[in-house]
Design an enzyme around this catalytic site. Structure first.
Site, PDB file in Angstrom:
ATOM      1  N   GLN D 125       0.838  -1.196   0.000  1.00 42.73           N
ATOM      2  CA  GLN D 125       0.000   0.000   0.000  1.00 42.73           C
ATOM      3  C   GLN D 125       0.874   1.248   0.000  1.00 42.73           C
ATOM      4  O   GLN D 125       1.972   1.232   0.559  1.00 42.73           O
ATOM      5  CB  GLN D 125      -0.886  -0.011   1.240  1.00 42.73           C
ATOM      6  CG  GLN D 125      -2.186   0.730   1.049  1.00 42.73           C
ATOM      7  CD  GLN D 125      -3.112   0.600   2.250  1.00 42.73           C
ATOM      8  OE1 GLN D 125      -2.689   0.746   3.376  1.00 42.73           O
ATOM      9  NE2 GLN D 125      -4.385   0.351   1.978  1.00 42.73           N
ATOM     10  N   GLY D 126       0.425   2.302  -0.603  1.00 41.29           N
ATOM     11  CA  GLY D 126       1.161   3.561  -0.597  1.00 41.29           C
ATOM     12  C   GLY D 126       0.211   4.730  -0.393  1.00 41.29           C
ATOM     13  O   GLY D 126      -0.029   5.540  -1.288  1.00 41.29           O
ATOM     14  N   SER D 128      -0.248   6.457   3.251  1.00 38.90           N
ATOM     15  CA  SER D 128       0.276   7.388   4.272  1.00 38.90           C
ATOM     16  C   SER D 128       1.603   8.007   3.861  1.00 38.90           C
ATOM     17  O   SER D 128       2.400   7.400   3.148  1.00 38.90           O
ATOM     18  CB  SER D 128       0.510   6.643   5.582  1.00 38.90           C
ATOM     19  OG  SER D 128      -0.694   6.187   6.117  1.00 38.90           O
ATOM     20  N   SER D 160       3.692  -1.853   4.566  1.00 39.70           N
ATOM     21  CA  SER D 160       4.035  -3.233   4.904  1.00 39.70           C
ATOM     22  C   SER D 160       4.455  -3.973   3.646  1.00 39.70           C
ATOM     23  O   SER D 160       3.896  -3.743   2.560  1.00 39.70           O
ATOM     24  CB  SER D 160       2.822  -3.941   5.510  1.00 39.70           C
ATOM     25  OG  SER D 160       2.441  -3.293   6.691  1.00 39.70           O
ATOM     26  N   GLU D 243     -13.095  -2.680   3.091  1.00 30.63           N
ATOM     27  CA  GLU D 243     -12.522  -3.065   4.374  1.00 30.63           C
ATOM     28  C   GLU D 243     -13.585  -3.140   5.455  1.00 30.63           C
ATOM     29  O   GLU D 243     -13.521  -3.940   6.359  1.00 30.63           O
ATOM     30  CB  GLU D 243     -11.529  -1.976   4.812  1.00 30.63           C
ATOM     31  CG  GLU D 243     -10.093  -2.393   4.823  1.00 30.63           C
ATOM     32  CD  GLU D 243      -9.289  -1.312   5.486  1.00 30.63           C
ATOM     33  OE1 GLU D 243      -8.980  -1.463   6.663  1.00 30.63           O
ATOM     34  OE2 GLU D 243      -8.967  -0.289   4.821  1.00 30.63           O
TER      35      GLU D 243
END
Lengths: 300, 383, 300, 383
Positions: D125-126, D128, D160, D243
């Protein structure tokens, strides 16, 4: 598996809420009109799961949480349970006796207009005659009177589902009470201005309201699950209903307190409504309380 | 650092104790408001006559002119002796009087202070308004200057003892069109003046000890303004600062008595065998001890520097929340008898219901946390 | 009666804080320089109340809370107590043994450079020899190693004030740890911007910090009172010190957790400092813990 | 309302259970990152080959095209069987894939979805950034359009699996000078592209499973933008909404297992005799049950209306805070052995330390409370 309300349940819920708004608003909880009980019987809420109507407990829990939301009479809980389990022995309103040990006097809630009282214990339900010469005293909940009486002849049921049924209805009342406090707080937080803004703009107040919403949502979900588990005669039903009662009771009490804080000075007054939710919440803690040990037992 | 008292202070404590032992009335303060006012006035007069009123007030105005530590000792012994709550004299002794001492003219002090100390003049507060609670600067009650008088219109709320008060510490807007803290004045309002109406408000615990006060062209002489026209905010804040000084002594001693009673009760009814109850009681015993330590620390700060330290705002919040925990525990220990509470009962349930006020009145717990974050930790102002 | 610091105490406090900032900053807690212990001895902190220096416990508590604020070595607590109570038998650093029941292995904290370990129990202090062939293992607190050892010959003191003294010093460390977390959180809340404002502007974050301030202030007041009560040999000293330890421990742990939440993502990393306070707080819970039953005993 | 499952669903559950019983690897997922990635890929491939990957993903792209209830059943049985955490496939399966299903072009879906399901392509994921955490719209990483490419500069954080990922769901600012939610795009970034540097970040629990990612003139074809240039916020929000649908099943089942283990542990070590422990365990058993009820209710809402109800935000907060309470209890039950925790240990203390993330990552508990207050209760927006 479907934990949303079906169309019939939603219709009944809406109809209940609408009727309550017009005929039994929360604000009137401390002085209900004389003929109210007759109306409640006419609406069918005193015997939803009794022989004849035979609705399921899930539907009943949905309706009873709407009734609990306006702080409907405590006697509805005992009357509805009595009509389900003692249909032959009773007629009309049934008061609610708190569990007690013989020969200590019984404490009977909402005795007005009732000839019999239903006592809940974790092991079963028992129906007691009530004396005619009794005095009614107030309780902390301004909507509810009480009387004391000695032990009289009784009939009982040993059906394990019977006390669960009453506990479920009490849990539904608690969830409704928590909902009422949440809505009252949120409405006030939009309306009341300080520092040139609605107080609900301030995170400190907003988050009190959010926590009220969390507590109410958690308790309501468990209530619905518990009702379904009773309908399914699940072996876990006792656990789920106890969990619903515990979470409902906590939500009612914590929301009752939070609602007063959100209201500030007005919340401490007798003429405003917040204290009615708080006091009802305190009373509910003593009605068919959840057994903590049961909550620790191994799941089936 | 040192928790001992001097020989002189210890002797003073013994004097307090002896007098209280001999003089604290056996009968309880009446619950009925009409009876209570007579009781309160008589008791205050007795205190004055024996030299116990205004221990650290200036001697010129009827006080004893003693130290703040002696005042603390008196308040501790007073609470320990279960002496009656000063009731209707509360505002005069704890708010009005101290504000006058700090801000009033010689004439104002000479007239009012002895009357307060003797229990001859009952005071009430007039700060909050229906629209100005947490936002005290949102005051709208206005005083138009006409000649040498203010003509007052508006309303105040949450005024305790309004129906029996002779005087009111009234904060009002005396500059038309002024905003927030500016343009406010602090005036002594005669509660017997024409144009004042008092509407009692009943609390959820049943009492009607506070009220809403309405002003309809009420006339107050300009000479009753304290600290100068337009300085009302500053004057009012000086009272609050006093509150944060010795104002907590009584509550702190009371908390000590309450926790002791709770432990006794829980032992007697066996509930102390529940580890949750025992643990909460231990916790509160530690907290009550800490409250005393904080209060002493704050008093020491006042003695040393003349004003309370920045941690005074912590005491205020902690006292309020600890008090509520004590009250909740008291109600828990009652068990099912809680159900029997009815309006008019004077018991733990009433204390619990009244106790909701402690995180609301005089600045909500939320406002207190803003103050602590901003003044003690230097965080940016949110409002 | 005066619970503010006198001039000498204030001077010592400032000197301690200044020295720590320059030579023993919190950020370096996990790898202190080799010669540090010698410096600590030179500064006099290992024997403030020992024969010779004879400072009072109030002063010692003030200094030790400054040391605790930078997460100074745990061994300082045991060394200072040992110098007070076993001045004749020791020389140099003393490790801290946690209470254990014979014959279970003893757990000894901060064993590096020590030949003896001081064990605290509520009933007294005992000094044990440490074996030379021992291995040092990490603890949850990256600043503190541990070793295990069998029971060896010991000397003890039955003076009731001895365990109170060590508990007081541990409480001072806890108060310092709570202070450190509070200051770190408040500083970050002023520095870090989100939504074009310092996060400390938001009430949700501000009030987390305010609660940290309350906990620390409450614990510190009680610490000072407790230290004075030990100096005065008050009959209540045991109660007041237990109260100080309990409130200090809670403040350290709760502030440790809150500090991480205020820091957000950065707070969860190993390179940032917040976790050092949290982990120290966890370790402190096991050092001379407060006895809840004692807190319930009747006041003298 | 009804908590039963249909005959078909029950049969499906049995199939899941049987397969898992026979196929869940005996060895634990390796702790070492390099070993773990091989394990994760092999396990995902095995799931795919047996037809258990993408149960409710469209059949056209390698999924099974079954119902969301069947997906829930699979996830429940998966967790109950203690099957290994999907590890490096987490972002592809739970974030990237679902986002593509909802927003991507046919070509993008056809290329990526099967590779995700087969465990061939690892995603990260990118979202934050160092300056954009709670304030996700504060994104500063920018992509300059040059011809048919984006030229990317900036950095992302808390990513992560960045060091093992093949692709990244990258949200960046593609419109120069745009503010807040406008001008953002959601692009598929090749993690092997020149100009990308990954700096691992060690957690306080010792692992380095997340990283900071730096972009120095990294080129991404415009054809890798998903959902259209400038629509990045909308696309990213669709993932979040997913989610809040089935995303909680695994956590909910895990919570059930955890509380059961805690009760067993407390019984075994006798700590359950402490009323405080017993009470907290009872409380959490009730809460875990309620969490399942809420999750079911939310799934039912998705089945009925196609999207989660407004109470999904409640589930998120409640799951996070309940999880932390469970982890704290686990650490409490360990007693003094807590002291022995060292970096690299895989035990309750590690879970506790990692668990601090659950009220921070993906929106802090404070932001969640804002959302609940504003969206569920209609309170005015604070920001």
């Amino acid at each position: 598996m479907d934990l949303t309300l079906n169309d019939e349940q939603e219709a009944l819920r809406t109809a209940t809420a609408d009727w309550c708004r017009d005929h039994m608003p929360l604000e009137g909880a401390r002085s209900r009109p004389a003929g109210l009980w007759g109306d409640l019987e006419t609406m069918g809420w005193t015997g939803m799961t009794a022989p004849g109507l035979d609705l399921d407990h899930a539907t009943e829990a949905v309706v009873f949480s709407e009734l609990g939301r306006v702080l409907a009479p405590i006697g509805l809980i005992s009357t509805a349970a009595a009509h389900r389990w003692f249909a032959d022995s009773i007629d009309g309103k049934v008061a609610l006796a708190l569990p007690a040990d013989e020969p200590r006097d019984m404490r009977v809630l909402d005795p007005g207009g009732a000839n019999v009282a239903l006592m809940w214990t974790a092991g079963g339900l028992r129906l007691f005659d009530m004396p005619n010469d009794r005095t009614h005293a107030p309780t902390i909940d301004p909507s509810t009177d009480q009387s004391r009486q000695e032990w009289t002849a009784s009939v009982g049921t040993k059906d394990a589902a019977a006390p669960l049924h009453l506990q479920l209805l009490a849990a539904a009342y608690a969830v409704g009470c928590a909902d009422a406090a949440r809505d009252m707080a949120a409405d006030y937080a939009k309306l009341r201005h300080q520092f040139d803004r609605p107080i609900g703009w301030f995170q400190a107040l907003k988050h009190i309201c959010s926590d009220m919403a969390v507590r109410a949502a958690v308790a309501r979900s468990q209530l619905h699950y518990a009702a379904c588990s009773l309908d399914a005669r699940d072996t876990d039903a006792a656990f789920h209903i106890a969990a619903a009662k515990r979470l409902g009771d906590q939500a009612a009490l914590d929301n009752g307190r939070a609602n007063i804080q959100v209201h500030g000075g007005i919340g401490m007054t007798d003429e405003a409504a917040p204290h009615l939710c708080l006091k009802r919440a305190h009373l509910l803690q003593f009605i068919a309380p959840a057994d903590a040990a049961l909550l620790l037992e191994d799941a089936a | 650092m040192d928790i001992g008292f001097s020989v002189e202070e210890t002797r003073f404590r013994e004097e307090c104790r002896d007098w209280l032992h001999a003089n604290v009335p056996a009968e309880k303060r009446p619950l009925d408001a009409a009876d209570a006012i007579g009781f309160d006035k008589a008791w205050q007069r007795r205190l004055f006559d024996a030299g116990w009123a205004g221990i650290n007030w200036p001697a010129d105005y009827g006080g004893r002119g003693l130290s703040i530590v002696q005042q603390v000792i008196w308040l501790e012994e007073y609470a320990k002796a279960h002496a009656p709550w000063i009731g209707a004299n509360f505002v005069g002794i704890n708010h009005g009087g101290p504000t006058l001492i700090l801000n009033a003219s010689e004439e104002q002090k000479a007239y009012h202070l002895p009357r307060i100390l003797k229990g001859e003049a009952i005071w009430c507060q007039g700060f909050s308004e229906p629209g100005a609670g947490s936002d005290l600067a949102g005051i709208k009650t206005r005083g138009r200057i006409e000649g040498d008088e203010l003509v007052v219109n508006g309303s105040k709320i949450w005024t305790s003892f309004a129906h029996v008060a002779d005087w009111q510490e009234l904060v009002l807007r005396t500059e038309e069109g002024s905003q927030r803290h500016a343009g406010l004045s602090w005036a002594i309002c005669d509660m017997h003046a024409p144009g004042i109406t008092v509407r009692p408000i009943r609390k959820m615990s049943g009492q009607t000890e506070f009220a809403e006060v309405f002003y309809d062209d009420v006339r107050i002489p300009l000479s009753n303004v304290v600290g100068g026209l337009g300085n009302g905010w500053k004057v009012a804040m000086s009272t609050l600062s006093f509150e944060r000084g010795t104002g907590f002594i009584a509550e702190q001693v009371k908390a000590g008595q309450e926790i002791a009673e709770l432990v006794t009760t829980a032992r007697a009814n066996g509930m102390i065998k529940d580890d949750r109850i025992a643990d909460q009681l231990s916790q509160m015993r530690a907290e009550v001890a800490a409250l005393r330590a904080m209060t002493y620390r704050n008093i020491s700060e006042v003695v040393r520097t003349g004003q309370p330290g920045p941690e005074a705002s912590v005491i205020r919040l902690f006292t309020a929340e600890l008090g509520q925990r004590l009250e909740r525990m008291a109600v828990l220990l009652i068990g099912e008898d809680l159900i029997d509470f009815a309006y008019g009962d004077d018991n733990a349930v009433q204390d619990y219901l009244r106790g909701f006020a402690s995180t609301i009145a005089g600045g909500t717990a939320q406002i207190q946390r803003d103050i602590i974050g901003e003044r003690l930790l230097g965080l940016p102002k949110s409002r």
